[in-house]
Design a protein around this motif. Structure first.
Motif, PDB file in Angstrom:
ATOM      1  N   PRO A 184       1.819   8.769  -2.765  1.00  0.00           N
ATOM      2  CA  PRO A 184       0.846   8.241  -2.079  1.00  0.00           C
ATOM      3  C   PRO A 184      -0.385   7.654  -3.429  1.00  0.00           C
ATOM      4  CG  PRO A 184       0.664  10.257  -1.196  1.00  0.00           C
ATOM      5  CD  PRO A 184       1.808   9.806  -1.966  1.00  0.00           C
ATOM      6  N   ASP A 185       0.069   8.015  -4.620  1.00  0.00           N
ATOM      7  CA  ASP A 185      -0.762   6.961  -5.387  1.00  0.00           C
ATOM      8  C   ASP A 185      -0.226   5.619  -5.752  1.00  0.00           C
ATOM      9  OD1 ASP A 185       0.775   8.054  -6.801  1.00  0.00           O
ATOM     10  OD2 ASP A 185      -1.308   8.475  -8.208  1.00  0.00           O
ATOM     11  N   GLY A 186       1.600   5.657  -5.296  1.00  0.00           N
ATOM     12  CA  GLY A 186       2.388   4.230  -5.802  1.00  0.00           C
ATOM     13  C   GLY A 186       3.367   4.864  -7.275  1.00  0.00           C
ATOM     14  N   ALA A 211       9.146  15.707   6.059  1.00  0.00           N
ATOM     15  CA  ALA A 211       7.732  15.481   6.238  1.00  0.00           C
ATOM     16  C   ALA A 211       6.993  14.153   7.039  1.00  0.00           C
ATOM     17  CB  ALA A 211       7.881  15.773   4.950  1.00  0.00           C
ATOM     18  N   GLU A 212       8.196  13.712   7.006  1.00  0.00           N
ATOM     19  CA  GLU A 212       8.118  12.534   8.390  1.00  0.00           C
ATOM     20  C   GLU A 212       6.602  11.333   7.260  1.00  0.00           C
ATOM     21  OE1 GLU A 212       7.474  13.598  12.381  1.00  0.00           O
ATOM     22  OE2 GLU A 212       7.537  15.580  12.356  1.00  0.00           O
ATOM     23  N   GLY A 213       6.851  11.069   6.480  1.00  0.00           N
ATOM     24  CA  GLY A 213       6.445  10.260   5.159  1.00  0.00           C
ATOM     25  C   GLY A 213       4.857  10.947   5.099  1.00  0.00           C
ATOM     26  N   THR A 214       4.298  11.856   5.720  1.00  0.00           N
ATOM     27  CA  THR A 214       2.875  12.891   5.103  1.00  0.00           C
ATOM     28  C   THR A 214       2.432  12.504   3.935  1.00  0.00           C
ATOM     29  OG1 THR A 214       3.510  14.891   5.258  1.00  0.00           O
ATOM     30  CG2 THR A 214       2.957  12.962   6.919  1.00  0.00           C
ATOM     31  N   LEU A 215       3.765  12.767   3.099  1.00  0.00           N
ATOM     32  CA  LEU A 215       3.712  12.975   1.529  1.00  0.00           C
ATOM     33  C   LEU A 215       4.172  12.124   0.654  1.00  0.00           C
ATOM     34  CD1 LEU A 215       5.244  16.855   1.618  1.00  0.00           C
ATOM     35  CD2 LEU A 215       2.947  16.106   1.802  1.00  0.00           C
ATOM     36  N   GLY A 216       4.680  10.630   1.375  1.00  0.00           N
ATOM     37  CA  GLY A 216       4.800  10.315  -0.077  1.00  0.00           C
ATOM     38  C   GLY A 216       6.057   9.723   0.759  1.00  0.00           C
ATOM     39  N   ILE A 217       7.063   8.433   0.269  1.00  0.00           N
ATOM     40  CA  ILE A 217       7.543   7.111   1.123  1.00  0.00           C
ATOM     41  C   ILE A 217       9.191   7.310   0.431  1.00  0.00           C
ATOM     42  CG2 ILE A 217       8.397   5.181   1.664  1.00  0.00           C
ATOM     43  CD1 ILE A 217       5.453   4.688   2.214  1.00  0.00           C
ATOM     44  N   ILE A 218      10.317   8.041   1.429  1.00  0.00           N
ATOM     45  CA  ILE A 218      11.428   7.443   0.260  1.00  0.00           C
ATOM     46  C   ILE A 218      12.144   6.483   1.011  1.00  0.00           C
ATOM     47  CG2 ILE A 218      13.668   8.676   1.024  1.00  0.00           C
ATOM     48  CD1 ILE A 218      12.545  11.126   2.382  1.00  0.00           C
ATOM     49  N   THR A 219      12.837   6.360  -0.333  1.00  0.00           N
ATOM     50  CA  THR A 219      13.114   4.510  -0.604  1.00  0.00           C
ATOM     51  C   THR A 219      14.375   4.552  -1.147  1.00  0.00           C
ATOM     52  OG1 THR A 219      12.380   4.405  -3.068  1.00  0.00           O
ATOM     53  CG2 THR A 219      11.282   3.483  -1.150  1.00  0.00           C
ATOM     54  N   ALA A 220      15.508   6.110  -1.122  1.00  0.00           N
ATOM     55  CA  ALA A 220      16.020   5.653  -1.784  1.00  0.00           C
ATOM     56  C   ALA A 220      16.629   7.878  -1.598  1.00  0.00           C
ATOM     57  CB  ALA A 220      17.079   5.059  -2.599  1.00  0.00           C
ATOM     58  N   ILE A 464      -0.671  21.956   0.258  1.00  0.00           N
ATOM     59  CA  ILE A 464       0.711  21.079  -0.147  1.00  0.00           C
ATOM     60  C   ILE A 464       0.171  19.372  -0.046  1.00  0.00           C
ATOM     61  CG2 ILE A 464       3.054  19.902  -0.240  1.00  0.00           C
ATOM     62  CD1 ILE A 464       3.635  22.365   0.247  1.00  0.00           C
ATOM     63  N   LYS A 465       0.016  18.858   1.257  1.00  0.00           N
ATOM     64  CA  LYS A 465      -0.446  17.949   1.632  1.00  0.00           C
ATOM     65  C   LYS A 465      -2.261  17.378   0.675  1.00  0.00           C
ATOM     66  CE  LYS A 465      -1.525  14.002   4.438  1.00  0.00           C
ATOM     67  NZ  LYS A 465      -0.822  12.370   4.664  1.00  0.00           N
ATOM     68  N   ALA A 466      -3.311  18.110   1.008  1.00  0.00           N
ATOM     69  CA  ALA A 466      -4.017  17.721  -0.071  1.00  0.00           C
ATOM     70  C   ALA A 466      -3.958  17.403  -1.715  1.00  0.00           C
ATOM     71  CB  ALA A 466      -4.970  19.203  -0.071  1.00  0.00           C
ATOM     72  N   ALA A 467      -3.356  18.446  -2.332  1.00  0.00           N
ATOM     73  CA  ALA A 467      -2.609  18.075  -4.078  1.00  0.00           C
ATOM     74  C   ALA A 467      -1.892  16.600  -3.546  1.00  0.00           C
ATOM     75  CB  ALA A 467      -1.437  19.394  -4.130  1.00  0.00           C
ATOM     76  N   ILE A 468      -0.722  16.354  -2.619  1.00  0.00           N
ATOM     77  CA  ILE A 468       0.381  15.246  -3.018  1.00  0.00           C
ATOM     78  C   ILE A 468      -0.808  13.789  -2.537  1.00  0.00           C
ATOM     79  CG2 ILE A 468       1.943  14.206  -2.713  1.00  0.00           C
ATOM     80  CD1 ILE A 468       3.986  16.617  -2.404  1.00  0.00           C
ATOM     81  N   ASP A 469      -1.362  13.607  -1.352  1.00  0.00           N
ATOM     82  CA  ASP A 469      -2.148  12.996  -0.729  1.00  0.00           C
ATOM     83  C   ASP A 469      -3.665  13.146  -0.587  1.00  0.00           C
ATOM     84  OD1 ASP A 469      -2.186  10.305   0.235  1.00  0.00           O
ATOM     85  OD2 ASP A 469      -2.050  10.793   2.690  1.00  0.00           O
ATOM     86  N   PRO A 470      -4.142  13.293  -2.019  1.00  0.00           N
ATOM     87  CA  PRO A 470      -5.852  13.827  -1.489  1.00  0.00           C
ATOM     88  C   PRO A 470      -6.505  12.686  -0.469  1.00  0.00           C
ATOM     89  CG  PRO A 470      -5.232  13.488  -3.929  1.00  0.00           C
ATOM     90  CD  PRO A 470      -3.715  13.237  -3.271  1.00  0.00           C
ATOM     91  N   LYS A 471      -6.224  11.875  -0.407  1.00  0.00           N
ATOM     92  CA  LYS A 471      -7.273  10.633   0.514  1.00  0.00           C
ATOM     93  C   LYS A 471      -6.434  10.107   1.738  1.00  0.00           C
ATOM     94  CE  LYS A 471      -7.590   7.310  -3.822  1.00  0.00           C
ATOM     95  NZ  LYS A 471      -8.219   6.154  -4.354  1.00  0.00           N
ATOM     96  N   GLY A 472      -5.888  10.927   1.850  1.00  0.00           N
ATOM     97  CA  GLY A 472      -5.068  11.283   3.358  1.00  0.00           C
ATOM     98  C   GLY A 472      -4.611   9.825   3.470  1.00  0.00           C
TER      99      GLY A 472
END
Length: 483
Positions: A184-186, A211-220, A464-472
């Motif tokens: 989520p931070d790039g 996780a349906e994209g709630t923790l990051g974007i799978i690219t490969a 886990i969501k808060a740790a990986i994607d703190p900004k939501g």
């Protein structure tokens, strides 16, 4: 449209304009879509349950471009919603105010190794594309679902898709060795491992699969291949009940072992719905039967006579009074025709009016009990409702769908969805099952989750969501309740 949708995210106009200009400078103005007509098809869930909104859809072509976009959005405080083929059935791919990030241009097969039995596929590859690439080298990618021509690998991973071959090969989690993910931070996590053994800490890939994209974007992803089967047998049997289907399943499994690749069931109402509404389908068995079982047997050994094996099992089942009729496909065309009777059922149901759908799982031994109990309860709740329970009996995943009573208003019927949820999901929970077997949680089941998920598990998920994607900002409002 559903009332489950989250409140739209409101974005500052000036900040948004600057963000889109910055993204356009990186990926090209043509890849930043703002025209309402072009956006419209990507904002509606396939069954019309959710209508989304977005100021723009961005279409990166590389992982580096995805990383740039996500980092820019994080800096601007703008949510990102990833989307592949828009074939999801729980609304997880629908945006509500954030940027829609389409992965369809990321459709390269980066590598395929028939010795390692792996394929490295980008998230925008269609499932069919991966199947074909594997087949061209004498390999098999075994995931098979009805939407395989349009669904994308990223979505399959994000929902941990299952399909008709889970009995032998497992879900997407079992079919994946490694992932590449934009956080989520790039930042880019390069976890594209091809190893079958790697015991160096947490299995991070398993966090992102499902996780349906709630923790990051799978690219490969590095996906697992198998040697292509050389022997096949496809069979359809007519039976009186799910109990009889379970007995047949046990007989086939005991004799065929892991050659039994799939075992599907559908009721008489489902069969008649397909035969009535889907062109090109034909009745494969004489007469009508209360239930039907479709079985697929495969082997990599040319000399395996799977049809003879099935015939032997059917003979024993006939003598025991467990099956009423059976047919074994004599050609590939016949096998495809039998499978069409099962795979066309979801589309055929649309012609019968509103359909309230439940994608659930219970232990295989309890499938007959679940179908009987849930059918009785739903029919008592709404006389005239037509139960269409079908699906992957071999792994306990039943699509317990309910077609509206004949003549009832569709909107009025669909408004009863939550009442049926409580009936069906309570029975599932009582049998030790799950309210989502292969479609995910998304929006549709987000508020159901706290009713059935262990509270400690929910706390861990939130942590886990808060740790990986703190900004939501990663696909906000999906999966976790109260979002």
């Amino acid at each position: 449209m559903s009332s489950h949708a989250p409140h739209p995210v409101l974005l500052d106009a000036a900040r948004l304009a600057a963000l889109l200009e910055r993204i356009a400078a990186r990926i090209g103005p043509a890849r930043v879509v703002t025209d309402a007509a072009e956006l419209a098809p990507w904002l509606v869930e396939g069954r019309g349950l959710f209508q989304g909104a977005t100021p723009a859809m961005v279409e990166p072509a590389t992982t580096d471009e995805v990383s740039f976009i996500v980092a820019a959005c994080a800096e601007a405080g703008v949510p990102v919603v990833p989307q592949g083929g828009n074939t999801g059935l729980v609304g997880g791919q629908v945006p509500f105010g954030g940027l829609l990030l389409s992965l369809r241009r990321m459709s390269r097969i980066r590598d395929l190794d028939p010795i390692d039995l792996t394929v490295v596929a980008e998230a925008g590859c269609t499932l069919h594309q991966v199947q074909q690439a594997a087949a061209e080298t004498g390999c098999l990618f075994p995931l098979s679902i009805a939407s395989e021509g349009s669904c994308r690998i990223g979505g399959n991973l994000s929902t941990n898709a299952g399909g008709t071959a889970v009995l032998r090969y497992g879900n997407m989690r079992e079919l994946t060795f490694g992932l590449e993910v934009v956080l989520p931070d790039g930042r880019i996590w390069n976890g594209l491992s091809r190893l079958r053994k790697d015991n160096t800490g947490y299995a991070l890939k398993d966090l992102f699969i499902g996780a349906e994209g709630t923790l990051g974007i799978i690219t490969a992803a590095v996906l697992r291949l198998y040697p292509a089967p050389r022997a096949h047998a496809t069979t359809l049997t007519g039976l009186a009940s799910p109990e009889a289907a379970l007995k047949l399943f046990q007989r086939l499994r005991n004799v065929a072992g892991d050659a039994l690749t799939g075992f599907e069931i559908l009721p008489r109402f489902g069969m008649e719905t397909v035969l009535t509404h889907i062109p090109g389908t034909t009745r494969a068995l004489a007469g009508d039967h209360g239930w039907y079982a479709l079985a697929e047997l495969t082997s990599t050994r040319r000399d395996d006579d799977l049809s003879a094996l099935a015939l032997e099992v059917f003979g024993e089942a006939f003598e025991a009074g467990e099956i009423e009729d059976a047919v074994i496909a004599a050609s590939e065309a016949q096998a495809e025709a039998l499978w069409k009777l099962r795979e066309a059922l979801s589309d055929a149901q649309k012609f019968e009016g509103g359909s309230i759908k439940h994608d659930v799982s219970v232990p295989v031994s309890r499938v007959p009990h679940f179908i009987a109990e849930a059918a009785r309860a739903c029919e008592a709740h709404m006389p005239g409702v037509r139960v269409c329970a079908f699906g992957h009996m071999g792994d306990g995943n039943i699509h317990f769908n309910l077609s509206q009573p004949v003549g009832m208003d569709k909107a009025a019927y669909l408004a009863c969805w939550e009442g049926f949820n409580r009936i069906v999901h309570d029975i599932v929970a009582g049998l030790g099952g799950s309210i989502s077997a292969e479609h995910g949680i998304g929006l549709l089941k987000r508020e159901e989750l706290p009713l059935y998920k262990d509270p400690v598990a929910l706390e861990l998920m939130a942590a886990i969501k808060a740790a990986i994607d703190p900004k939501g900002l990663a696909n906000p409002g999906k999966v976790l309740p109260g979002g």
